[in-house]
Design a protein around this motif. Structure first.
Motif, mmCIF file in Angstrom:
data_model
loop_
_atom_site.group_PDB
_atom_site.id
_atom_site.type_symbol
_atom_site.label_atom_id
_atom_site.label_comp_id
_atom_site.label_asym_id
_atom_site.label_seq_id
_atom_site.Cartn_x
_atom_site.Cartn_y
_atom_site.Cartn_z
ATOM 1 N N VAL A 142 15.570 3.254 47.389
ATOM 2 C CA VAL A 142 14.028 2.994 46.497
ATOM 3 C C VAL A 142 14.178 1.802 46.844
ATOM 4 N N LEU A 143 13.257 0.562 46.705
ATOM 5 C CA LEU A 143 12.915 -0.318 46.497
ATOM 6 C C LEU A 143 11.961 -0.799 46.538
ATOM 7 N N TYR A 144 11.612 -1.257 45.300
ATOM 8 C CA TYR A 144 10.120 -1.845 45.876
ATOM 9 C C TYR A 144 9.750 -3.591 45.945
ATOM 10 N N VAL A 145 9.307 -3.297 46.653
ATOM 11 C CA VAL A 145 9.361 -5.189 47.101
ATOM 12 C C VAL A 145 8.249 -5.616 47.597
ATOM 13 N N THR A 146 7.738 -6.866 47.761
ATOM 14 C CA THR A 146 6.487 -7.740 48.625
ATOM 15 C C THR A 146 6.226 -7.502 49.488
ATOM 16 N N PRO A 147 5.818 -8.403 50.134
ATOM 17 C CA PRO A 147 5.237 -8.551 51.329
ATOM 18 C C PRO A 147 6.711 -9.647 52.220
ATOM 19 N N ASP A 148 7.209 -10.278 51.340
ATOM 20 C CA ASP A 148 8.217 -11.741 51.892
ATOM 21 C C ASP A 148 9.519 -10.374 51.765
ATOM 22 N N GLN A 149 9.576 -10.009 50.956
ATOM 23 C CA GLN A 149 10.941 -8.911 51.442
ATOM 24 C C GLN A 149 10.856 -8.053 51.644
ATOM 25 N N LEU A 150 9.491 -7.131 51.750
ATOM 26 C CA LEU A 150 9.739 -5.795 52.911
ATOM 27 C C LEU A 150 9.631 -6.756 54.419
ATOM 28 N N SER A 151 9.364 -7.863 54.447
ATOM 29 C CA SER A 151 9.909 -8.703 56.157
ATOM 30 C C SER A 151 11.095 -8.730 56.418
ATOM 31 N N ALA A 152 11.952 -9.184 55.396
ATOM 32 C CA ALA A 152 13.110 -9.416 55.388
ATOM 33 C C ALA A 152 14.111 -8.157 55.385
ATOM 34 N N LEU A 153 13.580 -6.720 54.893
ATOM 35 C CA LEU A 153 14.068 -5.536 55.606
ATOM 36 C C LEU A 153 14.038 -5.087 56.229
ATOM 37 N N VAL A 154 12.805 -5.321 56.985
ATOM 38 C CA VAL A 154 11.897 -4.382 58.235
ATOM 39 C C VAL A 154 13.068 -4.964 59.230
ATOM 40 N N VAL A 155 13.384 -6.452 59.292
ATOM 41 C CA VAL A 155 14.341 -7.289 60.673
ATOM 42 C C VAL A 155 15.143 -6.268 59.946
ATOM 43 N N LEU A 156 15.802 -6.647 58.636
ATOM 44 C CA LEU A 156 17.828 -5.795 58.880
ATOM 45 C C LEU A 156 17.797 -4.791 59.058
ATOM 46 N N ALA A 157 16.420 -3.908 58.705
ATOM 47 C CA ALA A 157 17.243 -2.665 59.331
ATOM 48 C C ALA A 157 16.856 -2.294 60.471
ATOM 49 N N ASN A 158 16.184 -3.343 61.346
ATOM 50 C CA ASN A 158 16.756 -3.433 62.861
ATOM 51 C C ASN A 158 17.202 -4.062 63.915
ATOM 52 N N TYR A 159 18.406 -4.890 62.899
ATOM 53 C CA TYR A 159 19.283 -5.869 62.728
ATOM 54 C C TYR A 159 20.574 -5.093 63.926
ATOM 55 N N ASP A 160 21.321 -4.127 63.854
ATOM 56 C CA ASP A 160 22.349 -3.577 64.373
ATOM 57 C C ASP A 160 21.399 -2.835 65.376
ATOM 58 N N ARG A 161 19.790 -2.360 65.267
ATOM 59 C CA ARG A 161 19.715 -1.670 66.777
ATOM 60 C C ARG A 161 18.936 -2.351 68.143
ATOM 61 N N PRO A 162 18.957 -1.310 68.964
ATOM 62 C CA PRO A 162 18.939 -2.488 70.666
ATOM 63 C C PRO A 162 17.264 -1.904 70.600
ATOM 64 N N ASN A 163 16.681 -1.203 69.488
ATOM 65 C CA ASN A 163 15.010 -1.280 70.107
ATOM 66 C C ASN A 163 14.509 -1.092 68.905
ATOM 67 N N ALA A 164 12.900 -1.431 68.351
ATOM 68 C CA ALA A 164 12.134 -2.034 67.320
ATOM 69 C C ALA A 164 11.715 -1.217 66.326
ATOM 70 N N ASP A 165 12.296 0.306 66.172
ATOM 71 C CA ASP A 165 11.756 0.995 65.453
ATOM 72 C C ASP A 165 12.444 1.550 64.409
ATOM 73 N N GLY A 166 12.995 0.834 63.699
ATOM 74 C CA GLY A 166 13.764 1.225 62.581
ATOM 75 C C GLY A 166 13.271 1.406 61.232
ATOM 76 N N VAL A 167 11.790 1.261 61.304
ATOM 77 C CA VAL A 167 10.904 1.096 59.778
ATOM 78 C C VAL A 167 10.247 2.103 60.245
ATOM 79 N N ALA A 168 9.420 2.935 59.476
ATOM 80 C CA ALA A 168 7.936 4.258 59.534
ATOM 81 C C ALA A 168 7.795 3.238 58.317
ATOM 82 N N ILE A 169 6.231 4.300 58.671
ATOM 83 C CA ILE A 169 5.113 3.769 58.085
ATOM 84 C C ILE A 169 4.238 5.132 57.794
ATOM 85 N N PRO A 170 3.936 6.296 57.531
ATOM 86 C CA PRO A 170 3.198 7.549 57.094
ATOM 87 C C PRO A 170 2.759 7.852 56.509
ATOM 88 N N GLN A 171 1.388 8.353 56.386
ATOM 89 C CA GLN A 171 0.499 8.625 55.815
ATOM 90 C C GLN A 171 1.437 9.246 55.084
#
Length: 245
Positions: A142-171
């Motif tokens: 678990v990481l606590y992150v700012t919007p800038d850090q979150l942006s980097a993590l979203v890109v990195l989570a999809n870095y080695d994937r063929p699609n763009a759904d490596g991150v979810a935001i469920p309610q």
């Protein structure tokens, strides 16, 4: 080689979540039968380096019990509390309904979609990632992150994937977004990271410019391995974002 936390200049060190039958020595724990917020405990782990343990006997919050896998069901009448009105006896802590869903039927449908489970282990433990005992392995990071850090993590989570759904935001409740949903993702063939702490009831327990970002431990290690040579080493990141961290 710098860690992912060092590269992103995180304000708080990574935390971990694991299930176990052995309570760590000195772990914080709620008194049996006394209400306490799981998210507040995570805050103590992230911000103060504490260790927290939860069991069926010491986790009394309805959302927290589902979030940590001590029960699979809400109490009858919670559909009204989460939508338009609180049924008598449903919730003794809150007098007003929360209005998070339009109707009790919508809440019930949401209940049915939760990846709830009843865990076999006695304890769920939150602790700093660097304090996980030898011989043990965390399930989630678990990481606590700012919007800038979150942006980097979203890109990195999809870095080695063929699609763009490596991150979810469920309610869900705050603890469900950093525990229950990520547990479910860890069981999938292609697990996703989960952005959390969007629960309005818990936002006051985290810095106002932060969200949580939780991933299965294997995914975290892969993201750390992928960081070198990625956009984090390139000029666009350094010029546009890193200098603001």
């Amino acid at each position: 080689m710098p860690t992912l936390a060092e590269r992103l200049k995180l304000k708080y060190a990574p935390a971990s979540i694991r299930r176990t039958d052995v309570k760590p020595d000195g772990a914080m724990e709620f008194a049996p039968g006394r209400w306490g917020c799981v998210v507040a405990m995570m805050g103590a782990v992230v911000k103060k380096g504490k260790t927290a343990a939860f069991s069926d006997a010491t986790c009394s919050c309805a959302g927290g019990r589902i979030g940590l896998g001590f029960t699979e069901m809400y109490a009858p009448g919670f559909q009204e509390f989460l939508s338009r009105g609180d049924s008598e006896g449903t919730c003794t802590r809150h007098r007003d309904s929360e209005g998070y869903k339009k109707s009790p039927a919508a809440v019930e449908a949401w209940f049915q979609g939760l990846p709830s489970r009843k865990i076999a282990e006695k304890y769920v433990v939150f602790e700093p990632l660097d304090r996980v005992p030898n011989g043990e392995e965390p399930e989630l990071v678990v990481l606590y992150v700012t919007p800038d850090q979150l942006s980097a993590l979203v890109v990195l989570a999809n870095y080695d994937r063929p699609n763009a759904d490596g991150v979810a935001i469920p309610q869900g409740a705050g603890c469900q977004t950093f525990c229950l949903f990520p547990w479910h993702e860890a069981e999938q063939e292609h697990p996703r990271a989960v952005v959390g702490m969007t629960d309005i009831s818990c936002r006051h327990l985290i810095d106002d410019n932060m969200l949580s970002f939780t991933m299965p431990y294997d995914m975290y290690r892969q993201m750390e391995a992928n960081a070198e040579g990625s956009f984090l080493d390139r000029e666009t990141w350094k010029r546009n974002v890193e200098k603001r961290l």
